[in-house]
Design an enzyme around this catalytic site. Structure first.
Site, short mmCIF file in Angstrom:
data_model
loop_
_atom_site.label_atom_id
_atom_site.label_comp_id
_atom_site.label_asym_id
_atom_site.label_seq_id
_atom_site.Cartn_x
_atom_site.Cartn_y
_atom_site.Cartn_z
N ALA A 127 33.35 -6.91 47.57
CA ALA A 127 32.42 -8.00 47.87
C ALA A 127 32.84 -9.28 47.16
O ALA A 127 32.62 -9.42 45.95
CB ALA A 127 31.01 -7.59 47.45
N PRO A 131 27.92 -16.63 51.72
CA PRO A 131 27.52 -17.38 52.91
C PRO A 131 28.11 -18.80 52.92
O PRO A 131 28.51 -19.29 53.96
CB PRO A 131 25.99 -17.43 52.81
CG PRO A 131 25.63 -16.24 51.98
CD PRO A 131 26.76 -16.04 51.02
N ILE A 160 30.71 -8.60 54.03
CA ILE A 160 31.24 -7.54 53.16
C ILE A 160 31.33 -6.21 53.92
O ILE A 160 30.30 -5.63 54.32
CB ILE A 160 30.36 -7.39 51.90
CG1 ILE A 160 30.17 -8.75 51.23
CG2 ILE A 160 30.98 -6.37 50.94
CD1 ILE A 160 31.45 -9.56 51.00
N GLN A 283 61.09 -13.97 87.23
CA GLN A 283 61.77 -14.25 85.96
C GLN A 283 60.81 -14.87 84.93
O GLN A 283 60.92 -14.62 83.73
CB GLN A 283 62.96 -15.19 86.19
CG GLN A 283 63.91 -15.20 85.01
CD GLN A 283 65.14 -16.04 85.28
OE1 GLN A 283 65.05 -17.11 85.89
NE2 GLN A 283 66.29 -15.57 84.85
N GLN A 340 47.10 -13.60 80.20
CA GLN A 340 47.54 -14.38 81.36
C GLN A 340 48.25 -13.47 82.37
O GLN A 340 48.03 -13.58 83.57
CB GLN A 340 48.47 -15.52 80.90
CG GLN A 340 48.78 -16.53 81.98
CD GLN A 340 47.53 -17.32 82.42
OE1 GLN A 340 46.53 -17.36 81.71
NE2 GLN A 340 47.60 -17.90 83.60
N GLY A 343 46.14 -11.56 84.91
CA GLY A 343 45.37 -12.25 85.93
C GLY A 343 43.87 -12.09 85.68
O GLY A 343 43.43 -12.01 84.53
N GLY A 344 43.11 -12.01 86.77
CA GLY A 344 41.65 -11.94 86.65
C GLY A 344 41.17 -10.71 85.90
O GLY A 344 40.14 -10.75 85.21
N GLU A 367 41.08 -11.86 54.63
CA GLU A 367 42.04 -11.82 53.52
C GLU A 367 42.74 -13.16 53.33
O GLU A 367 43.92 -13.24 52.98
CB GLU A 367 43.02 -10.66 53.67
CG GLU A 367 42.65 -9.77 52.55
CD GLU A 367 43.12 -8.39 52.43
OE1 GLU A 367 42.48 -7.55 53.08
OE2 GLU A 367 44.01 -8.16 51.62
C1 LIG Z 1 35.58 -9.02 60.27
C2 LIG Z 1 35.60 -9.62 58.89
C3 LIG Z 1 35.66 -8.78 57.79
C4 LIG Z 1 35.63 -9.30 56.49
N1 LIG Z 1 35.59 -8.45 55.42
C5 LIG Z 1 35.40 -8.95 54.18
C6 LIG Z 1 35.19 -8.07 53.06
O1 LIG Z 1 35.21 -6.84 53.20
N2 LIG Z 1 34.97 -8.63 51.84
C7 LIG Z 1 34.94 -9.99 51.65
O2 LIG Z 1 34.72 -10.42 50.51
N3 LIG Z 1 35.12 -10.85 52.68
C8 LIG Z 1 35.35 -10.37 53.94
N4 LIG Z 1 35.52 -11.23 55.01
C9 LIG Z 1 35.43 -12.66 54.78
C10 LIG Z 1 36.77 -13.39 54.93
O3 LIG Z 1 37.61 -13.06 53.86
C11 LIG Z 1 36.47 -14.90 55.03
O4 LIG Z 1 35.89 -15.12 56.30
C12 LIG Z 1 37.71 -15.74 54.84
O5 LIG Z 1 38.16 -15.69 53.51
C13 LIG Z 1 37.45 -17.22 55.20
O6 LIG Z 1 36.30 -17.68 54.58
P1 LIG Z 1 35.17 -18.44 55.44
O7 LIG Z 1 34.88 -17.64 56.65
O8 LIG Z 1 34.04 -18.76 54.53
O9 LIG Z 1 35.87 -19.77 55.93
P2 LIG Z 1 35.89 -21.16 55.13
O10 LIG Z 1 36.34 -21.00 53.74
O11 LIG Z 1 34.60 -21.87 55.37
O12 LIG Z 1 37.04 -21.91 55.93
C14 LIG Z 1 36.86 -22.31 57.30
C15 LIG Z 1 38.17 -22.89 57.78
O13 LIG Z 1 38.46 -24.09 57.05
C16 LIG Z 1 39.84 -24.24 56.86
N5 LIG Z 1 40.14 -24.27 55.42
C17 LIG Z 1 39.37 -23.82 54.39
N6 LIG Z 1 39.97 -24.02 53.22
C18 LIG Z 1 41.15 -24.62 53.47
C19 LIG Z 1 42.22 -25.11 52.67
N7 LIG Z 1 42.21 -24.98 51.33
N8 LIG Z 1 43.30 -25.66 53.29
C20 LIG Z 1 43.31 -25.80 54.64
N9 LIG Z 1 42.33 -25.36 55.45
C21 LIG Z 1 41.26 -24.79 54.88
C22 LIG Z 1 40.50 -23.02 57.56
O14 LIG Z 1 40.83 -23.39 58.88
C23 LIG Z 1 39.41 -22.01 57.56
O15 LIG Z 1 39.55 -21.04 58.57
C24 LIG Z 1 35.59 -10.71 56.30
C25 LIG Z 1 35.58 -11.55 57.43
C26 LIG Z 1 35.58 -11.03 58.70
C27 LIG Z 1 35.54 -11.98 59.87
#
Ligand SMILES: Cc1cc2nc3c(=O)[nH]c(=O)nc-3n(C[C@H](O)[C@H](O)[C@H](O)COP(=O)(O)OP(=O)(O)OC[C@H]3O[C@@H](n4cnc5c(N)ncnc54)[C@H](O)[C@@H]3O)c2cc1C
Length: 382
Positions: A127, A131, A160, A283, A340, A343-344, A367
């Site tokens: 975790a 949010p 999480i 092709q 693509q 197709g449909g 990650e």
């Molecule tokens: C299916 C799923 C499973 C997950 N499992 C886990 C889990 O088990 N444990 C856990 O802790 N988390 C988990 N996550 C969370 C995941 O690690 C985060 O969603 C991820 O780290 C991105 O954080 P965020 O969604 O808050 O995006 P934000 O930090 O809000 O970023 C949004 C976007 O802003 C841009 N951005 C942000 N910072 C930068 C920067 N420094 N430079 C350039 N661009 C930037 C990027 O385009 C990025 O995609 C999970 C997410 C999903 C979707």
């Protein structure tokens, strides 16, 4: 077509790769569509994976696991994710974060918490995300305050894996407000039945539907002082190191998904006619398939090279970020072209290509979003 051939895989990982392939064909692929549709947690497949010795077995023999290496775990990831990403993530996340406890935890913590995971009686999760903060690991606001012989946790975690299903989690929380923002965090073992721990699933997802993530609210959640993992203030560094291993495995998620997209597209165009001939005879279509293979093979070569670099401790941050970025984006590219070429029929929800297309959106984010990986590649170049 044999895309995930084992000639690039080190000798020591080939047997487990073969086991993973057999398991995926018997338990993951046949259940993929049904779990994608229902969005249920695939407990039966998880239990079969535990019985087969393919879940949580990166944990070492001293706690009851098989001590699978990074390369062995990557070999499993390729095979599982080729069969289905959602189920695969559930299987691979059953021990997620436990590796941090294995490396930094006390003997008592390992015995009480890790052994049941390695022996497949419990599952866990990691975790970190919140949010309001995901990418900025040194910007999380969930706090842990010391109160006598307890730690008191307050805050929220989001996304999480296994937040609802797990027995306990490795949880990242702020323990200081010093000017060095990287030294303000620590790791804790949090049982999910602790008072003040509440979790519910995040809303329905469009992809990875057979994996479950939760929104955790920690409200005066008290855990014993001995649940601190390792040294207070070193959580950020533990996480950074852990993710270097994890990102090589996430590269394997991308490779499995890319292989699935290529297989589906190949089969479809060789079994479809247009303008009086097989679609595969155009092709332009052959070039699309060739481009998919180019993307896939370069990503795979890089990923396995990175696995060795990371296993050897050689510029790990750089290689892990390179692998994760390349392989997960190869998956996006292959899925796009695969759609693509269908197709449909590409948008029929019961099609494997449609599932892959939705799933590939996720490993480019979790990650560490790929934008953040590019920051790491630039900053950590050797
Ligand atoms: C299916 C799923 C499973 C997950 N499992 C886990 C889990 O088990 N444990 C856990 O802790 N988390 C988990 N996550 C969370 C995941 O690690 C985060 O969603 C991820 O780290 C991105 O954080 P965020 O969604 O808050 O995006 P934000 O930090 O809000 O970023 C949004 C976007 O802003 C841009 N951005 C942000 N910072 C930068 C920067 N420094 N430079 C350039 N661009 C930037 C990027 O385009 C990025 O995609 C999970 C997410 C999903 C979707």
């Amino acid at each position: 077509m044999e895309l995930l051939d084992d000639s690039i895989v080190p000798e020591e990982a080939r047997a487990v790769k073969a086991d993973a392939r057999e398991f995926a064909a018997e338990y993951i692929a046949p259940n993929a569509e049904e779990y994608f549709r229902s969005g249920d947690y695939p407990w039966d497949v998880l239990e079969a994976g535990q019985e087969a010795g393919l879940v949580a077995q990166d944990l070492g023999s001293e706690v009851g696991g098989r001590g699978l290496s990074l390369e062995q775990t990557l070999a499993i990831a390729e095979e599982f994710f080729r069969a289905d990403a959602g189920i695969a993530l559930t299987l691979q996340l059953a021990s997620f974060g436990g590796e941090i406890v294995e490396k930094y935890g006390s003997e008592e913590q390992k015995e009480e918490y890790l052994r049941p995971v390695a022996e497949c009686e419990q599952i866990t999760g990691l975790a970190v995300s919140e949010p309001d903060t995901g990418s900025d690991l040194a910007g999380m606001s969930t706090r842990a305050e010391r109160d006598g012989d307890e730690w008191v946790l307050d805050g929220e975690k989001y996304w999480i894996g296994n937040a609802v299903e797990a027995d306990w989690l490795t949880l990242y929380a702020k323990t200081d407000d010093s000017d060095d923002r990287y030294s303000n965090y620590s790791m804790f073992i949090v049982p999910t039945d602790a008072d003040g721990y509440e979790a519910e699933h995040v809303p329905e997802k469009m992809g990875f539907r057979a994996s479950k993530q939760g929104h955790i609210v920690l409200d005066d959640c008290r855990i014993p002082q001995e649940n601190l993992v390792g040294t207070e203030g070193t959580g950020f560094y533990m996480l950074a190191e852990f993710f270097n291993h994890g990102r090589v495995i996430v590269g394997g998620h991308g490779l499995g998904l890319a292989a699935a997209a290529i297989e589906e597209a190949w089969e479809f165009v060789h079994d479809r006619e247009a303008f009086g001939r097989d679609v595969s005879e155009f092709q332009a279509v052959q070039h699309d398939l060739a481009d998919m293979l180019v993307e896939f093979e370069r990503a795979r070569a890089l990923n396995w090279r990175a696995a060795k670099k990371v296993a050897d401790g050689d510029d790990t941050g750089y290689w892990a970020a390179l692998a994760k970025t390349t392989a997960t984006e190869a998956a996006v590219e292959c899925a796009e072209r695969g759609m693509q070429l269908h197709g449909g029929r590409s948008i029929l929800t019961d099609r494997r290509i449609a599932r892959v297309y939705r799933d590939v959106r996720v490993p480019v984010i979790y990650e560490g979003a790929n934008a953040v990986q590019r920051n790491l590649i630039y900053r950590q170049r050797p």
